[in-house]
Scaffold this active site. Sequence first.
Site, mmCIF file in Angstrom:
data_model
loop_
_atom_site.group_PDB
_atom_site.id
_atom_site.type_symbol
_atom_site.label_atom_id
_atom_site.label_comp_id
_atom_site.label_asym_id
_atom_site.label_seq_id
_atom_site.Cartn_x
_atom_site.Cartn_y
_atom_site.Cartn_z
ATOM 1 N N CYS A 161 35.926 38.769 -77.727
ATOM 2 C CA CYS A 161 35.230 39.845 -78.412
ATOM 3 C C CYS A 161 33.706 39.770 -78.293
ATOM 4 O O CYS A 161 33.180 40.015 -77.224
ATOM 5 C CB CYS A 161 35.673 39.911 -79.861
ATOM 6 N N ARG A 185 35.098 52.264 -85.175
ATOM 7 C CA ARG A 185 35.526 50.866 -84.977
ATOM 8 C C ARG A 185 36.975 50.872 -84.481
ATOM 9 O O ARG A 185 37.801 51.672 -84.942
ATOM 10 C CB ARG A 185 35.462 50.049 -86.277
ATOM 11 N N HIS A 215 41.559 38.806 -80.867
ATOM 12 C CA HIS A 215 41.384 37.727 -81.856
ATOM 13 C C HIS A 215 42.768 37.347 -82.373
ATOM 14 O O HIS A 215 43.785 37.787 -81.900
ATOM 15 C CB HIS A 215 40.616 38.257 -83.057
HETATM 16 N N1 GLN Z 1 30.045 42.880 -82.948
HETATM 17 C C1 GLN Z 1 30.864 43.281 -81.871
HETATM 18 C C2 GLN Z 1 31.472 44.663 -82.063
HETATM 19 O O1 GLN Z 1 31.550 45.114 -83.105
HETATM 20 C C3 GLN Z 1 31.975 42.247 -81.677
HETATM 21 C C4 GLN Z 1 32.855 42.134 -82.878
HETATM 22 C C5 GLN Z 1 33.787 40.936 -82.828
HETATM 23 O O2 GLN Z 1 33.530 39.872 -82.228
HETATM 24 N N2 GLN Z 1 34.923 41.066 -83.503
HETATM 25 O O3 GLN Z 1 31.905 45.258 -81.151
#
Ligand code: GLN
Length: 250
Positions: free
Chosen positions: A93, A127, A194
């Site tokens: 990520c 998101r 993740h």
């Molecule tokens: N901050 C990054 C995003 O929002 C990665 C997020 C994360 O590692 N879960 O895309």
Amino acid sequence: MRIRVGHLYPDYLNIYADRGNIAVLEQRAAWRGHELQVQTVSMGDRVEAGAHDLLYVGGGQDREQALVAHDIAGKGEELRKAAAHGVAMLAVCGGYQLLGRFYRERSGAELPGAGVLPLHTVWGDRRMIGDVLLECELEPGSTRTLAGFENHAGHTILEDGAKALGRVVAGFGNDGSSGSEGCRAGRVIGTYLHGPLLPRNPWLADWLLAQAIGHQTGEAPILELLEDSLEDLAHSVSSARARARGGRAR
Ligand code: GLN
């Protein structure tokens, strides 16, 4: 064997138990009589040539990424050399995004990346959250599934010559529309998954261990199979959740 692992920025990039991936590699190596030697590589540290067989970096919020971006960009040449010399890498990520050329965050500012993978990422207001399932083929003719959890605002664009890690079966993946997830370049794997990723995808943990051993010996060995009924159950539960997710499922 002693497998030398460099854990990049464990003090900054570690969300959703990403640190757990190291624990899985450690245990699965030990079950085969190998030892994992883990070294922290963080702010201001160098990535010494030949010092590692595997490099790992976890995920993080935009704030943490902004703190490490210039430092990891400064390690870019060392990381690209390591990749060229066959060091295995797993980037998750936020760490995956920073292995690319840049991450353009919400403010429009471009956080520089290490330029190991041919991709860049742009923040988006939607998101992408939830369980994910993908199909991938790390070895010709052997299609496997990867199950995990994603939560990112970044939309990753694979550039010319880039190869996706896998095809999205359920979930958003790199950008919610291309149907691709992650990026793979030789022994370098980047993904949004993740969970942590490896406990529910033991075959990928073994693939990474074999590549790391191959970095030392010249050839990735076939590791003896382990009794993975619990891991396989975790994989099927996670896969079923992704499939049942609906929403952006394909
Ligand atoms: N901050 C990054 C995003 O929002 C990665 C997020 C994360 O590692 N879960 O895309």
